[in-house]
Design a protein around this motif. Structure first.
Motif, PDB file in Angstrom:
ATOM      1  N   ARG A 129       0.978  -1.117  -0.099  1.00  0.00           N
ATOM      2  CA  ARG A 129      -0.436   0.307  -0.142  1.00  0.00           C
ATOM      3  C   ARG A 129       0.913   0.828  -0.189  1.00  0.00           C
ATOM      4  O   ARG A 129       0.443   1.924   0.569  1.00  0.00           O
ATOM      5  N   GLY A 130       2.349   1.021   0.352  1.00  0.00           N
ATOM      6  CA  GLY A 130       2.933   2.813  -0.127  1.00  0.00           C
ATOM      7  C   GLY A 130       3.470   2.349   0.824  1.00  0.00           C
ATOM      8  O   GLY A 130       4.524   4.219   1.289  1.00  0.00           O
ATOM      9  N   TYR A 131       3.627   2.147   2.209  1.00  0.00           N
ATOM     10  CA  TYR A 131       3.895   2.151   3.341  1.00  0.00           C
ATOM     11  C   TYR A 131       4.972   1.648   4.556  1.00  0.00           C
ATOM     12  O   TYR A 131       5.214   0.213   3.771  1.00  0.00           O
ATOM     13  N   GLU A 132       5.692   2.586   4.642  1.00  0.00           N
ATOM     14  CA  GLU A 132       6.910   1.572   5.782  1.00  0.00           C
ATOM     15  C   GLU A 132       6.788   2.094   7.288  1.00  0.00           C
ATOM     16  O   GLU A 132       6.508   3.498   6.913  1.00  0.00           O
ATOM     17  N   LEU A 133       7.312   1.250   8.343  1.00  0.00           N
ATOM     18  CA  LEU A 133       7.249   1.791   9.537  1.00  0.00           C
ATOM     19  C   LEU A 133       8.853   1.628   9.933  1.00  0.00           C
ATOM     20  O   LEU A 133       9.430   1.477   9.469  1.00  0.00           O
ATOM     21  N   ARG A 134       8.832   2.657  11.025  1.00  0.00           N
ATOM     22  CA  ARG A 134      10.273   2.756  11.683  1.00  0.00           C
ATOM     23  C   ARG A 134       9.526   2.878  12.982  1.00  0.00           C
ATOM     24  O   ARG A 134       9.127   3.368  13.311  1.00  0.00           O
ATOM     25  N   ALA A 135      11.070   2.348  13.800  1.00  0.00           N
ATOM     26  CA  ALA A 135      10.760   1.696  15.001  1.00  0.00           C
ATOM     27  C   ALA A 135      12.142   1.440  15.543  1.00  0.00           C
ATOM     28  O   ALA A 135      13.257   1.211  15.160  1.00  0.00           O
ATOM     29  N   GLY A 136      11.937   1.536  17.052  1.00  0.00           N
ATOM     30  CA  GLY A 136      13.041   1.814  17.730  1.00  0.00           C
ATOM     31  C   GLY A 136      12.583   1.319  19.750  1.00  0.00           C
ATOM     32  O   GLY A 136      11.597   2.338  19.726  1.00  0.00           O
ATOM     33  N   TYR A 137      13.074   0.714  20.085  1.00  0.00           N
ATOM     34  CA  TYR A 137      12.845   0.408  21.605  1.00  0.00           C
ATOM     35  C   TYR A 137      13.456   1.079  22.252  1.00  0.00           C
ATOM     36  O   TYR A 137      14.842   1.758  22.080  1.00  0.00           O
ATOM     37  N   GLU A 138      13.015   1.809  23.449  1.00  0.00           N
ATOM     38  CA  GLU A 138      13.813   2.276  24.878  1.00  0.00           C
ATOM     39  C   GLU A 138      13.541   0.894  25.212  1.00  0.00           C
ATOM     40  O   GLU A 138      12.808   0.446  26.812  1.00  0.00           O
ATOM     41  N   LEU A 139      14.693   0.513  26.215  1.00  0.00           N
ATOM     42  CA  LEU A 139      15.038  -0.520  27.011  1.00  0.00           C
ATOM     43  C   LEU A 139      15.065  -0.191  28.183  1.00  0.00           C
ATOM     44  O   LEU A 139      16.218   0.514  28.671  1.00  0.00           O
ATOM     45  N   GLU A 140      14.503  -0.115  29.264  1.00  0.00           N
ATOM     46  CA  GLU A 140      14.578  -0.135  31.029  1.00  0.00           C
ATOM     47  C   GLU A 140      14.542  -1.282  31.609  1.00  0.00           C
ATOM     48  O   GLU A 140      14.039  -2.369  31.274  1.00  0.00           O
ATOM     49  N   PHE A 141      15.639  -1.787  32.801  1.00  0.00           N
ATOM     50  CA  PHE A 141      15.832  -3.230  33.099  1.00  0.00           C
ATOM     51  C   PHE A 141      17.006  -2.373  34.862  1.00  0.00           C
ATOM     52  O   PHE A 141      17.298  -0.829  34.667  1.00  0.00           O
ATOM     53  N   THR A 142      16.279  -3.240  35.144  1.00  0.00           N
ATOM     54  CA  THR A 142      16.740  -3.471  36.385  1.00  0.00           C
ATOM     55  C   THR A 142      18.421  -3.926  36.677  1.00  0.00           C
ATOM     56  O   THR A 142      18.398  -5.284  36.588  1.00  0.00           O
ATOM     57  N   VAL A 143      19.292  -3.367  37.732  1.00  0.00           N
ATOM     58  CA  VAL A 143      20.326  -3.985  37.323  1.00  0.00           C
ATOM     59  C   VAL A 143      20.587  -4.428  39.048  1.00  0.00           C
ATOM     60  O   VAL A 143      20.567  -3.940  40.513  1.00  0.00           O
ATOM     61  N   ALA A 144      21.151  -5.788  39.621  1.00  0.00           N
ATOM     62  CA  ALA A 144      22.008  -6.267  40.709  1.00  0.00           C
ATOM     63  C   ALA A 144      23.108  -7.095  40.581  1.00  0.00           C
ATOM     64  O   ALA A 144      23.216  -7.162  39.684  1.00  0.00           O
ATOM     65  N   PRO A 145      23.744  -6.992  42.025  1.00  0.00           N
ATOM     66  CA  PRO A 145      24.767  -8.350  41.791  1.00  0.00           C
ATOM     67  C   PRO A 145      24.685  -9.628  41.768  1.00  0.00           C
ATOM     68  O   PRO A 145      23.692 -10.200  41.745  1.00  0.00           O
ATOM     69  N   ALA A 146      25.271 -10.237  40.887  1.00  0.00           N
ATOM     70  CA  ALA A 146      24.818 -12.023  40.703  1.00  0.00           C
ATOM     71  C   ALA A 146      24.937 -12.548  42.433  1.00  0.00           C
ATOM     72  O   ALA A 146      24.797 -12.569  43.070  1.00  0.00           O
ATOM     73  N   GLY A 147      23.702 -13.281  41.890  1.00  0.00           N
ATOM     74  CA  GLY A 147      22.882 -14.029  42.895  1.00  0.00           C
ATOM     75  C   GLY A 147      22.202 -13.518  43.678  1.00  0.00           C
ATOM     76  O   GLY A 147      21.377 -13.781  44.211  1.00  0.00           O
ATOM     77  N   SER A 148      21.712 -11.979  43.811  1.00  0.00           N
ATOM     78  CA  SER A 148      20.976 -11.811  44.392  1.00  0.00           C
ATOM     79  C   SER A 148      19.072 -12.131  43.782  1.00  0.00           C
ATOM     80  O   SER A 148      19.062 -12.483  43.195  1.00  0.00           O
ATOM     81  N   GLU A 149      18.608 -11.978  45.046  1.00  0.00           N
ATOM     82  CA  GLU A 149      17.456 -12.637  44.581  1.00  0.00           C
ATOM     83  C   GLU A 149      16.491 -11.743  45.064  1.00  0.00           C
ATOM     84  O   GLU A 149      14.895 -11.662  44.387  1.00  0.00           O
ATOM     85  N   ASP A 150      16.797 -10.151  44.692  1.00  0.00           N
ATOM     86  CA  ASP A 150      16.199  -9.283  45.299  1.00  0.00           C
ATOM     87  C   ASP A 150      16.688  -7.899  44.828  1.00  0.00           C
ATOM     88  O   ASP A 150      17.376  -7.913  45.178  1.00  0.00           O
ATOM     89  N   ALA A 151      16.244  -7.472  43.676  1.00  0.00           N
ATOM     90  CA  ALA A 151      16.764  -6.332  42.245  1.00  0.00           C
ATOM     91  C   ALA A 151      16.205  -4.627  43.500  1.00  0.00           C
ATOM     92  O   ALA A 151      17.397  -3.781  43.315  1.00  0.00           O
ATOM     93  N   VAL A 152      15.905  -5.193  44.763  1.00  0.00           N
ATOM     94  CA  VAL A 152      15.644  -3.750  44.866  1.00  0.00           C
ATOM     95  C   VAL A 152      16.338  -3.919  46.361  1.00  0.00           C
ATOM     96  O   VAL A 152      16.936  -2.542  46.695  1.00  0.00           O
ATOM     97  N   THR A 153      16.170  -4.539  47.603  1.00  0.00           N
ATOM     98  CA  THR A 153      17.067  -4.699  48.199  1.00  0.00           C
ATOM     99  C   THR A 153      18.504  -4.645  48.481  1.00  0.00           C
ATOM    100  O   THR A 153      19.084  -4.691  49.266  1.00  0.00           O
ATOM    101  N   THR A 154      18.669  -5.035  47.344  1.00  0.00           N
ATOM    102  CA  THR A 154      20.642  -5.621  47.293  1.00  0.00           C
ATOM    103  C   THR A 154      20.896  -4.609  45.755  1.00  0.00           C
ATOM    104  O   THR A 154      20.838  -5.344  44.674  1.00  0.00           O
ATOM    105  N   PRO A 155      20.727  -3.377  45.587  1.00  0.00           N
ATOM    106  CA  PRO A 155      20.430  -2.762  44.252  1.00  0.00           C
ATOM    107  C   PRO A 155      21.827  -2.974  43.893  1.00  0.00           C
ATOM    108  O   PRO A 155      23.038  -2.474  44.314  1.00  0.00           O
ATOM    109  N   GLY A 156      22.075  -2.691  42.264  1.00  0.00           N
ATOM    110  CA  GLY A 156      23.251  -2.368  41.580  1.00  0.00           C
ATOM    111  C   GLY A 156      23.706  -1.218  41.437  1.00  0.00           C
ATOM    112  O   GLY A 156      24.504  -1.290  41.420  1.00  0.00           O
ATOM    113  N   HIS A 157      23.415  -0.131  41.771  1.00  0.00           N
ATOM    114  CA  HIS A 157      23.549   1.655  42.015  1.00  0.00           C
ATOM    115  C   HIS A 157      22.357   1.923  42.854  1.00  0.00           C
ATOM    116  O   HIS A 157      21.135   1.367  42.855  1.00  0.00           O
ATOM    117  N   HIS A 158      22.993   2.448  43.719  1.00  0.00           N
ATOM    118  CA  HIS A 158      22.013   3.703  45.211  1.00  0.00           C
ATOM    119  C   HIS A 158      21.844   4.994  43.811  1.00  0.00           C
ATOM    120  O   HIS A 158      20.595   6.058  45.168  1.00  0.00           O
TER     121      HIS A 158
END
Length: 457
Positions: A129-158
């Motif tokens: 039909r003469g159309y094309e789409l352009r798309a891009g993602y913003e990715l949010e993610f949470t960082v924690a130390p390896a082995g952490s079970e809770d990304a909030v109480t043991t955050p990767g940065h403060h």
């Protein structure tokens, strides 16, 4: 294609690559994969690798649901074929290369449950039909130390949020990310510490829909590998705590015709605000019309509905706005500095639990249908309707987006455009998976639901 695969395999082997990972995303947005020896790449490109049909009915907890009649037994096999033109060596996993996969039947014919094929079909129909789409993602993610079970109480940065100080302790990880994204052929616009606890955000450069979906999968693989190399783990889960801001994977799109961005061309001022011209307005109006059904595809998990709350910049109500970060559809206008090409619309109810191929196909179909139908676009809203009274929202025609999995399912079925994009077979499998997740969640508390999904993505 097998000739190109054979040549690529020789080059990869000479560079020390020993295996190729063929990846796809299931109906929960969870990446799945097969690894083959690099010497078997040409064979896989021609004949594929056998995988069970039941991946189409895996739920978010790796349980197999037989609730869809088309895939109601453990019998069946399909072929997973690497897309050679998207083959990449993984900078963070140097012994491996990576390619997205498409799923076909054992006799080589199309398989109706292949999510990549759904997007390919939507792109082809738009192009006709003469159309094309352009798309891009913003990715949010949470960082924690390896082995952490809770990304909030043991955050990767403060924190603080958006501060360079938050990232000083992550210098090595950030440096690796920047290097590996470039080496893996991923266009990166920016990266920063975000608002949520231990949260980061990066944005991928806009591209064609197939590349955007592939890049989304490759980006998360790249991020996971870089985190592992620095003693960290990351969570892309839609919500990491019942009380905290969640992780969105905001989807920016623009519709183009004959080299012109219709969201920027014809932009005009109304009541002192920039709004798209007629064609661009139809695209935004199409997304707005099908927004409840779209969220059932772009934010489909149980944690997704927990994230979409008023007051969390997560877009709980159905409306559009100009640069309004509470709006589920945020129009980013063209400016004299940035030009018409910059104009786009951001879909905020989108997260990592969405299959990117299905999400992009649904968005393209809904938006283009709005152009076809010449849908009128209501006035933009510059406030947060979550702070309004019920009568004021009713007067403005602003309704709550689906707040439960059951409401999402009803919205999906009610939209012939979004449900039709998936096709009858895939729609049945998708709904069966969502039903299985819904039944699981009914027996668990919000905290248990968050914990169970925290590291799934």
């Amino acid at each position: 294609m097998t000739k190109a695969a054979s040549a690529a395999a020789k080059d990869l082997a000479a560079a020390g690559v020993t295996g190729v990972q063929i990846a796809w995303a299931d109906n929960n947005g969870i990446p799945r994969s097969r690894i083959i020896p690099v010497g078997g790449l040409a064979h896989a490109a021609g004949r594929g690798v056998g995988v069970t049909t039941l991946f189409a009915v895996f739920d978010s907890h790796d349980a197999i649901t037989y609730g869809h009649p088309g895939l109601a037994t453990p019998s069946g096999d399909v072929r997973l074929v690497p897309v050679i033109e998207r083959l990449r060596r993984l900078a963070g996993q140097p012994a491996l290369a990576w390619a997205p996969g498409r799923q076909i039947t054992a006799d080589g014919s199309p398989w109706p449950y292949c999510q990549r094929a759904v997007l390919e079909r939507a792109v082809a129909e738009a192009a006709a039909r003469g159309y094309e789409l352009r798309a891009g993602y913003e990715l949010e993610f949470t960082v924690a130390p390896a082995g952490s079970e809770d990304a909030v109480t043991t955050p990767g940065h403060h924190g603080p949020a958006y501060s360079p100080h938050a990232l000083i302790g992550l210098d090595g990880f950030i440096a690796t990310l920047l290097h590996d994204f470039e080496a893996n052929g991923l266009g990166l616009n920016q990266l920063h510490a975000e608002y949520g606890p231990a949260q980061l955000e990066l944005s991928l450069a806009a591209t064609d829909p197939m590349s955007a979906a592939d890049d989304q999968l490759l980006a998360r693989q790249t991020i996971h590998a870089a985190a592992h190399a620095h003693g960290l783990r990351v969570s892309f889960a839609p919500i990491v705590s019942p009380e905290a801001v969640g992780n969105g994977w905001h989807l920016h799109t623009s519709l183009w015709r004959k080299g012109t961005n219709v969201l920027g061309a014809g932009q005009r001022q109304e009541a002192g605000m920039p709004v798209p011209g007629a064609e661009g307005a139809g695209y935004v109006a199409g997304l707005l019309r099908d927004l409840p059904a779209l969220t059932a595809v772009t934010a489909p998990s149980v944690p997704s509905t927990m994230r979409l709350r008023p007051g969390y910049f997560a877009s709980a109500y159905g409306f559009w706005g100009v640069e309004n970060r509470e709006a589920p559809l945020r129009y980013v206008p063209a400016t004299e500095l940035l030009g018409e090409d910059h104009a786009n619309v951001e879909l905020k109810p989108s997260d990592a639990s969405a299959n990117p191929y299905l999400a992009l196909a649904a968005v393209l179909t809904a938006g283009l249908a709005g152009v076809t139908d010449a849908l009128p676009l209501p006035d933009p809203i510059g406030e947060d309707p979550g702070t309004w009274s019920d009568p004021r929202r009713q007067e403005a025609g602003v309704v709550r987006l689906p707040a439960t999995p059951a409401e999402q399912d009803a919205a999906l079925v009610a939209s012939p455009r979004v449900s039709g994009t998936l096709g009858e077979d895939l729609l049945g499998a998708f709904r069966a998976v969502r039903s299985s997740d819904r039944k699981w969640a009914a027996e668990h508390s919000p905290a248990e639901i968050v914990a169970a999904h925290l590291w799934r993505y």
